[in-house]
Design an enzyme around this catalytic site. Structure first.
Site, PDB file in Angstrom:
ATOM      1  CE  LYS A   9      -3.836  -2.318   2.383  1.00 45.57           C
ATOM      2  NZ  LYS A   9      -4.704  -2.320   3.580  1.00 45.57           N
ATOM      3  CE1 TYR A  49      -9.367  -2.960   0.615  1.00 45.17           C
ATOM      4  CE2 TYR A  49      -8.685  -0.809  -0.195  1.00 45.17           C
ATOM      5  CZ  TYR A  49      -8.394  -2.009   0.439  1.00 45.17           C
ATOM      6  OH  TYR A  49      -7.116  -2.252   0.911  1.00 45.17           O
ATOM      7  CG  ASN A 112      -3.347  -2.747   6.983  1.00 44.05           C
ATOM      8  OD1 ASN A 112      -3.219  -2.268   5.862  1.00 44.05           O
ATOM      9  ND2 ASN A 112      -4.360  -3.533   7.304  1.00 44.05           N
ATOM     10  CG  HIS A 115      -5.564  -6.152  -0.034  1.00 36.60           C
ATOM     11  ND1 HIS A 115      -6.737  -6.265   0.673  1.00 36.60           N
ATOM     12  CD2 HIS A 115      -5.725  -6.886  -1.171  1.00 36.60           C
ATOM     13  CE1 HIS A 115      -7.575  -7.026  -0.012  1.00 36.60           C
ATOM     14  NE2 HIS A 115      -6.984  -7.415  -1.138  1.00 36.60           N
ATOM     15  CD  GLU A 126      -8.828  -9.132  -3.657  1.00 33.25           C
ATOM     16  OE1 GLU A 126      -9.582  -8.807  -2.716  1.00 33.25           O
ATOM     17  OE2 GLU A 126      -7.655  -9.526  -3.461  1.00 33.25           O
TER      18      GLU A 126
HETATM   19  P1  CMP Z   1      -7.181  -4.730   3.813  1.00 32.51           P
HETATM   20  O1  CMP Z   1      -6.693  -6.101   4.094  1.00 32.51           O
HETATM   21  O2  CMP Z   1      -6.666  -4.030   2.599  1.00 32.51           O
HETATM   22  O3  CMP Z   1      -8.782  -4.776   3.749  1.00 32.51           O
HETATM   23  C1  CMP Z   1      -9.593  -3.668   4.079  1.00 32.51           C
HETATM   24  C2  CMP Z   1      -8.797  -2.546   4.652  1.00 32.51           C
HETATM   25  O4  CMP Z   1      -9.562  -1.608   5.377  1.00 32.51           O
HETATM   26  C3  CMP Z   1      -7.824  -3.096   5.697  1.00 32.51           C
HETATM   27  O5  CMP Z   1      -6.805  -3.813   5.080  1.00 32.51           O
HETATM   28  C4  CMP Z   1      -7.418  -1.819   6.389  1.00 32.51           C
HETATM   29  O6  CMP Z   1      -6.500  -1.047   5.628  1.00 32.51           O
HETATM   30  C5  CMP Z   1      -8.744  -1.088   6.421  1.00 32.51           C
HETATM   31  N1  CMP Z   1      -9.491  -1.334   7.666  1.00 32.51           N
HETATM   32  C6  CMP Z   1     -10.054  -2.472   8.090  1.00 32.51           C
HETATM   33  N2  CMP Z   1     -10.681  -2.314   9.271  1.00 32.51           N
HETATM   34  C7  CMP Z   1     -10.505  -1.027   9.614  1.00 32.51           C
HETATM   35  C8  CMP Z   1     -10.907  -0.227  10.700  1.00 32.51           C
HETATM   36  N3  CMP Z   1     -11.631  -0.728  11.716  1.00 32.51           N
HETATM   37  N4  CMP Z   1     -10.552   1.076  10.724  1.00 32.51           N
HETATM   38  C9  CMP Z   1      -9.828   1.594   9.711  1.00 32.51           C
HETATM   39  N5  CMP Z   1      -9.419   0.897   8.625  1.00 32.51           N
HETATM   40  C10 CMP Z   1      -9.749  -0.398   8.570  1.00 32.51           C
END
Ligand code: CMP
Length: 134
Positions: A9, A49, A112, A115, A126
């Site tokens: 990311k 998403y 984070n 993904h 995807e």
């Molecule tokens: P990802 O695995 O890309 O899938 C959805 C994304 O939404 C996740 O990683 C995070 O980047 C984001 N995400 C998921 N839960 C939360 C949350 N509670 N608050 C903020 N961001 C979130």
């Protein structure tokens, strides 16, 4: 052989973590079979998403994922989907296990670093969305 879609990311690209993160997958025996860098549009992010539309974190997630270049790739290996999710660690870096990408490099539940597809069906969808041109 199984394939999964992985994104490094914008937070991780910005912090020069692309090489370190790809290395963690390769060291684990996963093969990079497709790879590209792109700054995605809001409409493309909404497709990726779509399952999160309407959730409280959706808008800031779209802002974040479109804010700069990301690295999209397809990784291949036996049981790749589950193995990659283990290497990535829990969505929330504070809850991720030691040695995982999100524990090492993630700074928040949103920022984070990575993904990965969460099932064979999402991997298929995807990979088609991100690499349908070849
Ligand atoms: P990802 O695995 O890309 O899938 C959805 C994304 O939404 C996740 O990683 C995070 O980047 C984001 N995400 C998921 N839960 C939360 C949350 N509670 N608050 C903020 N961001 C979130």
């Amino acid at each position: 052989m199984e394939r999964s879609l992985v994104l490094i990311k914008p937070d991780a690209v910005e912090r020069n973590l692309v090489g370190k993160i790809i290395n963690m997958y390769e060291e684990n025996g996963l093969k990079v079979v497709k790879l590209k860098m792109e700054t995605i549009s809001r409409s493309f992010a909404a497709k990726h998403y779509k399952d999160h539309i309407g959730k409280s974190f959706y808008e800031p997630l779209i802002e974040f994922i479109t804010k700069g270049p990301l690295c999209a790739m397809v990784l291949e290996g036996e049981n790749a989907i589950e193995r990659i999710r283990k290497i990535n660690g829990s969505t929330d870096p504070t809850k991720a296990e030691e040695g995982t990408i999100r524990k090492l490099f993630g700074t928040s539940i949103r920022e984070n670093c990575v993904h990965a597809s969460d099932s064979m069906e999402s991997a298929k969808n995807e990979i088609e969305l991100w690499f349908n041109n070849n």
